[in-house]
Design an enzyme around this catalytic site. Structure first.
Site: not given
Length: 268
Positions: A104, A242-243, A246-247
């Protein structure tokens, strides 16, 4: 036909024991792009979906906008060359050939000012439930077969409320997005009510590339940078990082999320 992975002999050390075995490694393939008989760039990529990669890359660079802008294309996989002829002459700002690495940052030789000029505010304002985002990320990770084998690639997908529609991987995170964009341009797929799901960090470069794709929803399992968040806010892009499980953290334009007052989301 080039492979996506190779088996390389290695010595494995674990708990004081030595084992002679092999490891499945992601393949790194240099592809030189010739536009109207002039060398434009050499990029390092995973050697699959090369046509989509080239189309998406040229669109990101502002060389083409539609697939019909390309008069002809030939990819010589054996020699590692892609030959493209466009209907219009390309006005290059520099005669210097570029080497675009798989990592990157500035190794891609992008100039931020030029990229920013091509970025457009996204007007699509479709809405989605938070639980649908998390379910899409789960499905996205379940389909990361090459990453599970090698640990050495990035992955990007196009999804709608109904599920994942397209998914590509590459050793370069920019390349994975270019393959997505190239496929959509090549097949004239509508951008309406679509989102990008991404495995990598949300940097300013990634955010601008998504804006060039005219997509207003970016869902990643990784972290954003502060400049990426500022750009997402300016360009009307919903940026979620930060998927996992459950967050998820919603950083910009939460209006696209159908969040009820009783819904508990961890935004920290």
């Amino acid at each position: 036909m080039k492979r996506e992975t190779r088996h390389i002999p290695m010595i494995k050390y674990e708990d004081g024991k030595i084992t002679h075995t092999d490891d499945e490694i992601a393949e790194e393939y240099p592809l030189t792009i010739m536009v109207n008989d002039e060398e434009f760039a050499t990029m390092v990529c995973t050697p699959d979906h090369l046509e989509e990669l080239v189309i998406g890359f040229l669109a990101s660079e502002g060389i083409i906008r539609y697939v019909d802008d390309i008069l002809s294309m030939h990819i010589d996989k054996g020699r590692g060359y892609a030959y493209i002829t466009t209907h219009k002459q390309v006005n290059s700002t520099s005669s210097n050939k570029r080497w675009i690495g798989s990592c990157c940052g500035m190794s891609r030789a992008f100039y931020f000012q030029t990229d920013a000029k091509q970025a457009k505010t996204v007007m699509d304002d479709f809405k989605v439930k938070p639980e649908d985002c998390l379910n899409l990320m789960k499905a996205f990770q379940e389909r990361a077969s090459i990453f599970k084998k090698t640990g050495g690639v990035h992955q990007a997908a196009i999804a709608s409320r109904e599920g994942i529609e397209l998914i590509f991987h590459d050793i370069g995170r920019h390349n994975a997005l270019d393959k997505l964009n190239g496929f959509m341009i090549k097949n004239k797929i509508s951008r309406k009510e679509k989102m990008v799901i991404f495995s990598g960090r949300i940097s300013s470069e990634i955010l601008i590339k998504v804006s060039k794709m005219r997509l207003g929803f970016l869902l990643s399992k990784s972290a954003p940078t502060d400049l990426a968040i500022e750009l997402a806010d300016d360009l009307n892009i919903t940026a979620i990082g930060f998927a996992r499980g459950k967050r998820m953290n919603i950083y910009t334009h939460s209006n696209r999320l159908l969040i009820e007052e009783s819904t508990e989301l961890d935004l920290n």
